[in-house]
Design an enzyme around this catalytic site. Structure first.
Site, short mmCIF file in Angstrom:
data_model
loop_
_atom_site.label_atom_id
_atom_site.label_comp_id
_atom_site.label_asym_id
_atom_site.label_seq_id
_atom_site.Cartn_x
_atom_site.Cartn_y
_atom_site.Cartn_z
N GLY A 106 11.12 -10.87 32.21
CA GLY A 106 11.58 -11.55 33.43
C GLY A 106 12.22 -10.56 34.38
N GLY A 166 13.48 -10.97 37.31
CA GLY A 166 14.15 -11.70 38.39
C GLY A 166 15.46 -11.01 38.72
N SER A 167 16.47 -11.80 39.11
CA SER A 167 17.73 -11.22 39.58
C SER A 167 18.43 -10.41 38.49
CB SER A 167 18.66 -12.33 40.08
OG SER A 167 17.96 -13.20 40.91
N ARG A 199 1.36 -11.50 38.78
CA ARG A 199 2.71 -10.94 38.98
C ARG A 199 2.69 -9.43 38.73
NH1 ARG A 199 5.69 -12.57 42.08
NH2 ARG A 199 7.70 -12.41 41.04
N ALA A 223 23.70 -11.40 41.08
CA ALA A 223 22.58 -10.73 41.74
C ALA A 223 21.65 -11.81 42.30
CB ALA A 223 21.82 -9.86 40.75
N ARG A 236 17.59 -12.35 44.42
CA ARG A 236 16.34 -11.74 44.86
C ARG A 236 16.24 -11.85 46.38
NH1 ARG A 236 11.37 -13.56 41.01
NH2 ARG A 236 12.53 -15.42 40.39
N LYS A 243 32.57 -21.33 29.75
CA LYS A 243 31.85 -21.16 31.01
C LYS A 243 31.07 -22.43 31.35
CE LYS A 243 29.21 -17.81 33.59
NZ LYS A 243 27.83 -17.34 33.56
N ASN A 269 31.59 -24.78 34.62
CA ASN A 269 30.43 -25.12 35.43
C ASN A 269 30.33 -26.64 35.61
OD1 ASN A 269 27.57 -25.84 35.88
ND2 ASN A 269 27.28 -23.63 35.94
N ASN A 325 32.86 -24.48 46.96
CA ASN A 325 33.76 -24.72 45.83
C ASN A 325 35.13 -25.20 46.31
OD1 ASN A 325 31.66 -23.86 44.31
ND2 ASN A 325 32.63 -21.98 43.58
#
Ligand code: NAP
Length: 303
Positions: free
Chosen positions: A7, A9-10, A35, A129, A131, A182, A186, A200
């Site tokens: 992966g 991704g970010s 990809r 991070a 994209r 966490k 969340n 927030n």
């Protein structure tokens, strides 16, 4: 030993770029031929840090190609992790180790069930991070990554690679407590930011709603054997709301951008765990139903 990264991704790109920058061997595993072609056309992964962009021509191939894998960083979303690992099973070397970066809980067990002979190390990260474009990732927020293995307390020797790559991290014997904490933070913040359409900080106008969710979440944490994660939860939720007042939560951003959320591994996992423990948490359950109705209305997956 090569770091295989599933992966790009970010977060996967953020790890890949820093490991490669430190001279460590890295290989990306991309979803499919299309990809891979797009990646080759891009000429590598670009990391943007403090406004400066640098490209890393990290080698990449497909999960279906050959070659053993001893260390695999799974950097997909929680809802993709199990299916993404599946085509790699035959490539995992004896004693292979996986590092699971997924937020929330539930996906890690699903992956581990498929791999009874591999070691699964869980991670909980506060790094940020995103994209900016395909294969171009912005390092948006410095943070810290906790790593741990609920089954074996011994730290792996490759933590020195992370040191070398400048990836701030710590090894904890209690990674589940950190993941639960966490998850609870969340659940108390992110769904409400979606439903109230606010940053927030906007939740400071809904103190009763936040408070009652914290009471139920703390009850859930204690019931499922995580009393440390319940300690001071409400106070920390209020601190996070203040400290990140100007930010939009990740779930808010997903919904605003028409992206699938990780609801099943966050609020959904909390509610399912409560049911399994025969615990009635009406406010949490009602929050889940309201969030699902909202997602449905926006044409987004409810799981
Ligand atoms: P992301 O940017 O969407 O990246 C996920 C990557 O997984 C994408 O590149 C996607 O490929 C790839 N992927 C999905 N299925 C795949 C498959 N079958 N084979 C190969 N690759 C596959 O997600 P992210 O933001 O990095 O998040 C990853 C996890 O880290 C999430 O659980 C998230 O909650 C957590 N996390 C993220 C951050 C952050 O700041 N981003 C911070 C803390 C925790 P395509 O490019 O082809 O779509």
């Amino acid at each position: 030993m090569t770091w295989h990264i599933l992966g790009a991704g970010s977060l996967g790109s953020l790890w890949a770029a820093r490991l490669a920058r430190a001279g460590l061997p890295v290989r990306l595993l991309l979803r499919d031929r299309a990809r891979l072609k797009a990646y080759e056309e891009a000429g590598g992964l670009t990391l943007v840090e403090q406004g400066a962009a640098r490209r890393f021509p990290i080698p990449a191939d497909l999960p279906s190609s050959s070659g053993p894998i001893s260390r695999l960083l799974v950097a997909c979303k929680a809802y993709d992790a199990e299916a993404a690992v599946q085509p790699l099973l035959h490539r995992l070397a004896p004693g292979a180790e996986l590092i699971l970066l997924q937020n929330g809980l539930g996906s890690q067990d699903a992956v581990a069930m498929r791999l009874p002979h591999a070691r699964c190390i869980l991670a909980s990260s506060t790094e940020g991070a995103f994209r900016e474009a395909d294969f171009r990732v912005v390092f948006a927020g410095h943070g810290y990554t906790w790593l741990g293995d609920p089954l074996h307390p011994t730290a792996p020797d490759w933590l020195s690679d992370l040191e070398q790559a400048g990836i701030p991290h710590g090894w904890t014997p209690d990674i589940l407590s950190r993941l639960w904490r966490k998850l609870a933070l969340n659940c108390a913040i992110n769904p409400l930011t979606v439903l109230h359409d606010c940053r927030n900080g906007g939740l400071s106008e809904h103190p009763a709603e936040v408070g009652v969710l914290c009471v139920e979440l703390a009850e859930l944490l204690r019931r499922c054997g995580q009393p440390d994660a319940a300690e001071g939860l409400h106070e920390e939720v209020l601190r996070v709301i203040q400290a990140t007042a100007a930010n939009y939560s990740s779930m808010y951003q997903d919904v605003a951008n028409g992206r699938r959320t990780e609801i099943s591994y966050l609020l959904g996992h909390a509610c399912a765990t409560a049911v399994r423990h025969q615990l009635r948490l009406p406010h949490l359950e009602s929050l889940r139903q309201r969030l699902q109705a909202h997602l449905e209305m926006r044409g987004l997956p409810v799981n």
